[in-house]
Design an enzyme around this catalytic site. Structure first.
Site, PDB file in Angstrom:
ATOM      1  N   HIS A 156      10.655   8.317  14.229  1.00 10.98           N
ATOM      2  CA  HIS A 156       9.574   7.391  13.856  1.00 10.98           C
ATOM      3  C   HIS A 156       8.227   8.140  13.767  1.00 10.98           C
ATOM      4  O   HIS A 156       7.292   7.872  14.518  1.00 10.98           O
ATOM      5  CB  HIS A 156       9.479   6.215  14.845  1.00 10.98           C
ATOM      6  N   ARG A 208      10.986  -0.098   8.671  1.00  9.45           N
ATOM      7  CA  ARG A 208      11.479  -0.589   9.957  1.00  9.45           C
ATOM      8  C   ARG A 208      12.998  -0.560   9.953  1.00  9.45           C
ATOM      9  O   ARG A 208      13.631  -0.894   8.946  1.00  9.45           O
ATOM     10  CB  ARG A 208      11.006  -2.034  10.216  1.00  9.45           C
ATOM     11  N   ALA A 244       6.562   8.872  10.578  1.00 11.52           N
ATOM     12  CA  ALA A 244       5.980   8.896   9.230  1.00 11.52           C
ATOM     13  C   ALA A 244       4.447   8.889   9.220  1.00 11.52           C
ATOM     14  O   ALA A 244       3.831   9.526   8.382  1.00 11.52           O
ATOM     15  CB  ALA A 244       6.536   7.772   8.375  1.00 11.52           C
ATOM     16  N   GLU A 284      15.071   2.056  19.092  1.00  9.15           N
ATOM     17  CA  GLU A 284      14.384   3.350  19.235  1.00  9.15           C
ATOM     18  C   GLU A 284      14.009   3.548  20.701  1.00  9.15           C
ATOM     19  O   GLU A 284      13.536   2.581  21.316  1.00  9.15           O
ATOM     20  CB  GLU A 284      13.126   3.360  18.355  1.00  9.15           C
ATOM     21  N   THR A 325      11.339   4.587   5.838  1.00 10.21           N
ATOM     22  CA  THR A 325      10.208   4.898   6.735  1.00 10.21           C
ATOM     23  C   THR A 325       9.497   3.594   7.118  1.00 10.21           C
ATOM     24  O   THR A 325       8.350   3.624   7.554  1.00 10.21           O
ATOM     25  CB  THR A 325       9.187   5.838   6.048  1.00 10.21           C
ATOM     26  N   ARG A 385       0.823  -1.219   0.000  1.00 10.99           N
ATOM     27  CA  ARG A 385       0.000   0.000   0.000  1.00 10.99           C
ATOM     28  C   ARG A 385       0.853   1.264   0.000  1.00 10.99           C
ATOM     29  O   ARG A 385       0.620   2.197  -0.778  1.00 10.99           O
ATOM     30  CB  ARG A 385      -0.902   0.016   1.248  1.00 10.99           C
ATOM     31  N   ILE A 386       1.862   1.305   0.869  1.00 10.91           N
ATOM     32  CA  ILE A 386       2.659   2.537   1.005  1.00 10.91           C
ATOM     33  C   ILE A 386       3.578   2.713  -0.205  1.00 10.91           C
ATOM     34  O   ILE A 386       3.700   3.815  -0.750  1.00 10.91           O
ATOM     35  CB  ILE A 386       3.432   2.542   2.341  1.00 10.91           C
TER      36      ILE A 386
END
Ligand code: GLV
Length: 337
Positions: A288, A240, A290, A269, A238, A158-159
Site C-alpha cells: 500500500h 482499494r 502508491a 492489510e 492501486t 483525479r487519479i
C-alpha cells in the site's frame, strides 16, 4: 482560551504535527503500527480533533466515546474507514487529502504496470539469487510491451485522469469506465474513449482500478469479470483491495485467465503471510505504497493538519467530505482558535 486537544494516531511526515503543535496540544501515538482499538477509544476521549489514517475505523462507537470531537481529519484520499453519515449527524467535520497524492499514485500505477509486464521484480530476484549465468539471452525472461497497448481505466476521477495523461506518453489507446460519463469535449481533450465495463475488460491489455471502496464497488472485479479479460492482460490495483475478489483473482492466475497482476492494496492489510497471491511469480506486490513519495506524503500531512486548524478557526477546510455538516453544527459553533 484553552488550547484545543488533538489525538494523532501515528507520527506523520513534517510539517503535519509541527503545524498542529503551534496551536494545539497534540497527543501522538508513538508506535510504528496503528493504535489498538481500546487505545484509540481511550485516547480520543475528550479530544477536540482526531488526525487519523486509513487504518483507524471511525464509527458510531468511537464518536459516542468522544462527543467533544469537532473534526476528524484523515491523512488519505480514501475515506471508506470513516462513517461519514455518523460524523455528519453529530456535527463532526471530516477532512481528507485529495489532489496532493494524485501524481504520486499515478506514477506508482505505471510502476506496477511496467514491473508486471516487463517482469522487473522477477528479474531482480533472478539476478540476486545467482541465476543469471548466460550473458544475454535472446529469449530470456521476455515480457509484454506497455507502449502502444490498450489501457482500461476503471474510475475516471483525479487519479484515473492522471493515469490517462501518462498513457498518452506511452502511445496507448485509453478507454475508461465510470458511473459518470465525461462530456464528449472532455473525453476528446483527455484523449480517452468511454466503454461499458464488459467492453473495457474484453479489450484492455491493462485494466487499472481507480474507483473508491463503496457498497457498489465491493467485489466489482469478480470471477465473471476476470473471465472477460484477455489471457494476455494484466490487472493493476492501486485503489482499494475490496474492489477485487482476491479468491477469484488467485483462481484466474492459477488457471491462466489473465497474464499477471500488479497489486498495491488488499482486502486485508498487511497481507496475511499465507495468502494465495504470494505464490505467483507473475504478480508484483507492494505494501500500500502508491502515494508514498516523500513529497506527496509531506503534502498530505500538511493538508491533514491544516484541515483541523481551519475547522478549529471556524473556517471551511480546504478538503472535506461532508459539507452538509454545517447544517448540523455551524463553523462558529466549533470555533476554538
Ligand atoms: C491511500 O490509500 C489513500 O487513500 O490516501
Amino acid at each position: 482560551m484553552n488550547r484545543p486537544s488533538v489525538y494523532a494516531t501515528r507520527r506523520i511526515p513534517s510539517p503535519g504535527l509541527e503545524l498542529l503543535s503551534e496551536r494545539c496540544d497534540v497527543l501522538v501515538h508513538q508506535e510504528e503500527g496503528p493504535p489498538r482499538r481500546e487505545e484509540l477509544l481511550q485516547n480520543v476521549r475528550g479530544k477536540d480533533a482526531l488526525l487519523c489514517l486509513l487504518t483507524d475505523k471511525i464509527d458510531a462507537e468511537l464518536l459516542d466515546t468522544a462527543p467533544t470531537l469537532k473534526v476528524v481529519s484523515s491523512l488519505s484520499v480514501g475515506f471508506d474507514h470513516v462513517d461519514v453519515a455518523e460524523c455528519t449527524k453529530r456535527g463532526v467535520y471530516v477532512g481528507y487529502t485529495p489532489g496532493v497524492l494524485t501524481e504520486a499514485t499515478a506514477d506508482f500505477t505505471f510502476a506496477l504496470m511496467l514491473a508486471s509486464a516487463r517482469r522487473v521484480a522477477e528479474a531482480d530476484a533472478y539476478v540476486r539469487e545467482g541465476k543469471w549465468n548466460i550473458a544475454w539471452g535472446p529469449m530470456m525472461m521476455l515480457g509484454e510491451d506497455v507502449n502502444g497497448k490498450t489501457i482500461g481505466i476503471l474510475g475516471m476521477g483525479r487519479i484515473g485522469k492522471a493515469v490517462a495523461q501518462r498513457a498518452k506518453g506511452f502511445k496507448m489507446r485509453c478507454i475508461y469506465y465510470d458511473a459518470f460519463r465525461a462530456s464528449p469535449d472532455a473525453e476528446k481533450e483527455m484523449g480517452v474513449e468511454y466503454a461499458p465495463l464488459e467492453k473495457l475488460l474484453a479489450e484492455s491489455d491493462f485494466v487499472t482500478v481507480h474507483v473508491p471502496a463503496a457498497k457498489e464497488t465491493t467485489g466489482m472485479i469478480n470471477e465473471e469479470r476476470l473471465k472477460m479479460m484477455k489471457k494476455t492482460a494484466f490487472l493493476i490495483n492501486t485503489a482499494r483491495g475490496a474492489v477485487v475478489d482476491e479468491q477469484a483473482l488467485a483462481k484466474a492466475l492459477r488457471e491462466g485467465w489473465i497474464a499477471g497482476a500488479g497489486l498495491d492494496v488488499f482486502q486485508k492489510e498487511p497481507l496475511p503471510k499465507d495468502h494465495p497471491l504470494l505464490s505467483f511469480r507473475n504478480v508484483v506486490l507492494a505494501p500500500h505504497l502508491a502515494s508514498g513519495s516523500k513529497q506527496a506524503r509531506s503534502a498530505m500531512a500538511e493538508m491533514a493538519a491544516r484541515n483541523i486548524l481551519s475547522v478549529l478557526k471556524g473556517e471551511r477546510p480546504s478538503s472535506w467530505v461532508n459539507p452538509d455538516v454545517e447544517k448540523t453544527r455551524s463553523l462558529s459553533a466549533v470555533k476554538m482558535l
